[in-house]
Scaffold this active site. Structure first.
Site, PDB file in Angstrom:
ATOM      1  N   LYS A 143      15.238   4.574 -19.965  1.00  0.00           N
ATOM      2  CA  LYS A 143      14.915   3.202 -19.537  1.00  0.00           C
ATOM      3  C   LYS A 143      13.708   3.225 -18.796  1.00  0.00           C
ATOM      4  O   LYS A 143      13.879   3.587 -17.465  1.00  0.00           O
ATOM      5  CB  LYS A 143      15.960   2.590 -18.531  1.00  0.00           C
ATOM      6  CG  LYS A 143      15.987   1.063 -18.532  1.00  0.00           C
ATOM      7  CD  LYS A 143      16.388   0.370 -17.709  1.00  0.00           C
ATOM      8  CE  LYS A 143      15.698   0.505 -16.330  1.00  0.00           C
ATOM      9  NZ  LYS A 143      14.517  -0.400 -16.239  1.00  0.00           N
ATOM     10  N   GLU A 174      15.329  11.958  -7.912  1.00  0.00           N
ATOM     11  CA  GLU A 174      13.955  12.082  -7.660  1.00  0.00           C
ATOM     12  C   GLU A 174      13.397  10.958  -6.690  1.00  0.00           C
ATOM     13  O   GLU A 174      13.176   9.933  -7.229  1.00  0.00           O
ATOM     14  CB  GLU A 174      12.981  12.507  -8.333  1.00  0.00           C
ATOM     15  CG  GLU A 174      13.362  13.634  -9.411  1.00  0.00           C
ATOM     16  CD  GLU A 174      12.615  15.065  -8.864  1.00  0.00           C
ATOM     17  OE1 GLU A 174      12.147  15.055  -7.798  1.00  0.00           O
ATOM     18  OE2 GLU A 174      13.023  16.002  -9.406  1.00  0.00           O
ATOM     19  N   CYS A 176       4.956   8.980  -4.853  1.00  0.00           N
ATOM     20  CA  CYS A 176       6.010   9.369  -4.155  1.00  0.00           C
ATOM     21  C   CYS A 176       5.635  10.665  -3.354  1.00  0.00           C
ATOM     22  O   CYS A 176       6.010  10.540  -2.250  1.00  0.00           O
ATOM     23  CB  CYS A 176       7.172   9.921  -4.951  1.00  0.00           C
ATOM     24  SG  CYS A 176       6.745  11.180  -6.327  1.00  0.00           S
ATOM     25  N   GLU A 194       8.442   4.434   4.070  1.00  0.00           N
ATOM     26  CA  GLU A 194       7.538   4.581   2.796  1.00  0.00           C
ATOM     27  C   GLU A 194       6.900   3.109   2.561  1.00  0.00           C
ATOM     28  O   GLU A 194       7.588   2.240   2.033  1.00  0.00           O
ATOM     29  CB  GLU A 194       8.193   5.118   1.526  1.00  0.00           C
ATOM     30  CG  GLU A 194       7.421   5.603   0.587  1.00  0.00           C
ATOM     31  CD  GLU A 194       8.222   5.928  -0.779  1.00  0.00           C
ATOM     32  OE1 GLU A 194       9.368   5.135  -1.056  1.00  0.00           O
ATOM     33  OE2 GLU A 194       8.006   6.804  -1.364  1.00  0.00           O
TER      34      GLU A 194
HETATM   35  P1  NAD Z   1      13.293   1.477  -8.128  1.00  0.00           P
HETATM   36  O1  NAD Z   1      14.168   2.272  -7.668  1.00  0.00           O
HETATM   37  O2  NAD Z   1      13.300   0.125  -7.595  1.00  0.00           O
HETATM   38  O3  NAD Z   1      13.349   1.563  -9.587  1.00  0.00           O
HETATM   39  C1  NAD Z   1      13.154   2.612 -10.362  1.00  0.00           C
HETATM   40  C2  NAD Z   1      13.852   2.353 -11.762  1.00  0.00           C
HETATM   41  O4  NAD Z   1      15.355   2.197 -11.560  1.00  0.00           O
HETATM   42  C3  NAD Z   1      13.372   1.282 -12.621  1.00  0.00           C
HETATM   43  O5  NAD Z   1      13.357   1.698 -13.912  1.00  0.00           O
HETATM   44  C4  NAD Z   1      14.341   0.298 -12.452  1.00  0.00           C
HETATM   45  O6  NAD Z   1      14.467  -0.918 -13.347  1.00  0.00           O
HETATM   46  C5  NAD Z   1      15.671   0.851 -12.189  1.00  0.00           C
HETATM   47  N1  NAD Z   1      16.832   0.099 -11.471  1.00  0.00           N
HETATM   48  C6  NAD Z   1      16.660  -0.564 -10.380  1.00  0.00           C
HETATM   49  N2  NAD Z   1      17.994  -1.181 -10.021  1.00  0.00           N
HETATM   50  C7  NAD Z   1      18.753  -0.477 -10.557  1.00  0.00           C
HETATM   51  C8  NAD Z   1      20.222  -0.460 -10.784  1.00  0.00           C
HETATM   52  N3  NAD Z   1      20.984  -1.110 -10.065  1.00  0.00           N
HETATM   53  N4  NAD Z   1      20.767   0.336 -11.506  1.00  0.00           N
HETATM   54  C9  NAD Z   1      19.994   1.331 -12.272  1.00  0.00           C
HETATM   55  N5  NAD Z   1      18.657   1.147 -12.281  1.00  0.00           N
HETATM   56  C10 NAD Z   1      18.230   0.373 -11.636  1.00  0.00           C
HETATM   57  O7  NAD Z   1      11.791   2.206  -7.712  1.00  0.00           O
HETATM   58  P2  NAD Z   1      10.469   1.563  -8.095  1.00  0.00           P
HETATM   59  O8  NAD Z   1      10.108   0.507  -6.995  1.00  0.00           O
HETATM   60  O9  NAD Z   1      10.257   1.458  -9.535  1.00  0.00           O
HETATM   61  O10 NAD Z   1       9.552   3.051  -7.741  1.00  0.00           O
HETATM   62  C11 NAD Z   1       9.026   3.370  -6.552  1.00  0.00           C
HETATM   63  C12 NAD Z   1      10.100   4.406  -5.724  1.00  0.00           C
HETATM   64  O11 NAD Z   1       9.989   5.522  -6.686  1.00  0.00           O
HETATM   65  C13 NAD Z   1       9.490   4.905  -4.548  1.00  0.00           C
HETATM   66  O12 NAD Z   1      10.398   4.907  -3.534  1.00  0.00           O
HETATM   67  C14 NAD Z   1       8.758   6.103  -4.959  1.00  0.00           C
HETATM   68  O13 NAD Z   1       8.788   7.206  -3.918  1.00  0.00           O
HETATM   69  C15 NAD Z   1       9.882   6.812  -5.890  1.00  0.00           C
HETATM   70  N6  NAD Z   1       9.311   7.652  -6.735  1.00  0.00           N
HETATM   71  C16 NAD Z   1       9.662   9.142  -6.552  1.00  0.00           C
HETATM   72  C17 NAD Z   1       9.327   9.923  -7.378  1.00  0.00           C
HETATM   73  C18 NAD Z   1       9.869  11.753  -7.142  1.00  0.00           C
HETATM   74  O14 NAD Z   1       9.563  12.557  -8.032  1.00  0.00           O
HETATM   75  N7  NAD Z   1      10.368  11.975  -6.165  1.00  0.00           N
HETATM   76  C19 NAD Z   1       8.394   9.720  -8.264  1.00  0.00           C
HETATM   77  C20 NAD Z   1       7.729   8.450  -8.347  1.00  0.00           C
HETATM   78  C21 NAD Z   1       8.112   7.504  -7.587  1.00  0.00           C
END
Ligand code: NAD
Length: 484
Positions: free
Chosen positions: A178, A253, A287, A386
């Site tokens: 997804k 992650e 990230c 962050e």
């Molecule tokens: P997010 O958590 O809002 O969304 C990530 C994914 O989760 C999306 O596909 C979203 O649709 C889905 N999602 C949202 N709510 C959900 C729920 N209730 N149940 C299941 N899935 C759900 O994150 P974002 O804003 O898209 O990305 C930014 C964040 O990701 C930052 O905190 C960043 O640090 C982190 N990130 C971490 C890494 C790593 O490898 N550690 C890499 C990239 C980004």
């Protein structure tokens, strides 16, 4: 700004090798202009269930019987197909996320490299023979989980999707992925490219949709063997709870607040370029962004002057025009970063940037000027939280103990950069920094290096041989000898 558009298009899910449409849909916007790019089918629980069923069928009916060599061949074909379609994928990625085109090209090459790397690795996944007695043969084998779920964020859609599906497919699993609703287009195109390259139907399924609907349905699906989530801390916690309810293991992650630690003996010309790049890359939406600079007092002034010059000279524009800096992903994200900048004015000294650009040509987009706050205390909100934007905080230290304590002094523990000519000090920091990756005199790393978090940055290892093992589970077996 150059008006280049993919044109508004209808995009669908990809289940069992076929396009799957839905009555519900969501609009994907160009972050540099605010104009619609695509209308995307919003999958929900029903399509997620179809996708998990298709993946299970593909697994049982063929993929689990493939040899490692056969899967390696398939992965090599996928890698070559990504390279062959690289220009198209990079343009989609640049327009969908706003990132400069050259960065999107790097991301596409990274995606291809994941498949190449795991095609090389998969034939080196062994069990072991255990010396438990001469009257029996005791051994372990590594098996796939069956169906793995993958939920990815919008900041590096292709790179982060391939980071986990390549090792999972290599290990013999079938996948349901997804992508994030803000930027799903490259992932949807990737699924078509992988099908065209010969990946059997159902082995990879992509269900675009909203997080609380498609994402939540996937995380809670009892048919998964494992789930891999990349995203924010609050959603990661929810995902961990949902998978735990089914006793499904999950890799989480999550976010970061990573430091670059610059000592007095560092090469400042090299460090300044990389420190700037580590927070300006992808407009700070990484990230592992180097969002905190910790600098020894003796070189503070010189380093900060160099950084201010680089930040002030950075050009802003549409990703396809390949500027120094693109927009952030959405209006919501832009406002969030602007709110942190407003907070930062009371927590540090603003040296450069400090808001949205005044240029009328950039008005429709979600742009933020590259921003530096100096004299920031380690307790400040902008040094702890962050921000996920092009905002760097600067904090000064006097000795190595203080540097380590500042570096470890947040709730996160993802990566750290260390800049020093002293090898002994470098070793000490590698030992004492509480994070998953330490990079000395660089801030870059490839697919070979294990990548994992500590504390709120999550758990599970991606990249490297370890990630491949992480998509396998161990079975122990013993055979008694009938004749001795
Ligand atoms: P997010 O958590 O809002 O969304 C990530 C994914 O989760 C999306 O596909 C979203 O649709 C889905 N999602 C949202 N709510 C959900 C729920 N209730 N149940 C299941 N899935 C759900 O994150 P974002 O804003 O898209 O990305 C930014 C964040 O990701 C930052 O905190 C960043 O640090 C982190 N990130 C971490 C890494 C790593 O490898 N550690 C890499 C990239 C980004």
């Amino acid at each position: 700004m150059t008006q280049q558009s993919l044109g508004t298009q209808r995009r669908t899910g990809h289940i069992n090798g076929r396009a799957v449409d839905t009555d519900d849909s969501f609009v994907v916007l160009d972050p540099a202009t605010g104009r619609p790019l695509a209308d995307v089918a919003a999958c929900g629980a029903e399509q997620v269930d179809q996708a998990v069923t298709a993946a299970r069928l593909a697994y049982e009916s063929g993929w689990k019987r493939t040899s490692a060599a056969e899967r390696a061949t398939m992965l090599r074909k996928i890698s070559a197909a990504i390279v062959a379609n690289g220009q198209e994928l990079a343009r989609i990625e640049s327009q969908d996320t706003g990132k400069p085109l050259r960065q999107a090209v790097v991301d596409v090459n990274f995606a291809a490299r994941f498949f190449e790397f795991y095609s090389n690795m998969v034939e080196a996944v062994f069990g072991s023979i255990i010396p438990a007695g001469t009257d029996r043969v005791t051994f372990s084998i590594r098996e796939p989980y069956g169906v793995t779920g993958h939920i990815t964020p919008w900041n590096y859609p292709l790179g982060l999707a391939t980071r986990t599906i390549a090792p999972s497919l290599a290990a013999g699993n079938c996948c349901v992925l997804k992508p994030a609703e803000e930027a799903p287009l490259s992932t949807l195109r990737l699924a078509e490219i992988m099908s065209d390259a010969g990946l059997p139907d159902g082995v990879l399924n992509v269900v675009p949709g909203r997080g609380p609907e498609a994402g939540a349905a996937l995380a809670a699906h009892p048919g998964l063997g494992k789930l891999s989530f990349t995203g924010s801390v609050p959603v990661g916690i929810r995902i961990g709870q949902a998978t735990a309810a089914n006793l499904v293991p999950a890799d989480l992650e999550l976010g970061g607040k990573s430091p670059n630690i610059v000592f007095g003996d560092a090469d400042l010309a090299a460090a300044s370029k990389v420190v700037a790049q580590s927070i300006l890359q992808n407009a700070g939406q990484t990230c592992s962004a180097g969002s905190r600079l910790l600098v020894h007092r003796s070189v503070h002034q010189e380093l900060v002057e160099r950084l201010v010059r680089i930040f002030a000279d950075t050009t802003l524009g549409h990703g396809l025009d390949d500027p120094g800096l693109g927009p952030v992903i959405s209006r919501k994200q832009q406002q969030r970063v602007l709110d942190y900048i407003a907070l930062g004015r009371g927590e540090g000294e603003l040296l450069v940037g400090g808001g949205a650009p005044g240029d009328p040509a950039l008005e429709g987009g979600n742009f933020i000027l590259p921003t530096i706050f100096d004299g920031v205390s380690s307790a400040a909100s902008i040094a702890q939280q962050e921000i996920f934007g092009p905002v760097l905080t600067v904090t000064t230290f006097d000795d190595t103990d203080e540097a380590v304590s500042l570096a470890n002094g947040t709730d996160y523990g993802l990566v750290a950069g260390v800049w020093t000519a002293n090898v002994g000090r470098a070793h000490r920091l590698i030992r004492d920094l509480n994070c998953g990756q330490v990079m000395v005199n660089t801030f870059s790393n490839g697919v070979e290096l294990p990548f994992s978090g500590r504390k709120q940055s999550g758990y599970g290892t991606s990249k490297s041989y370890e990630a491949l093992l992480g998509f396998t589970q161990t079975k122990g077996a013993v055979i008694m000898m009938s004749e001795q």
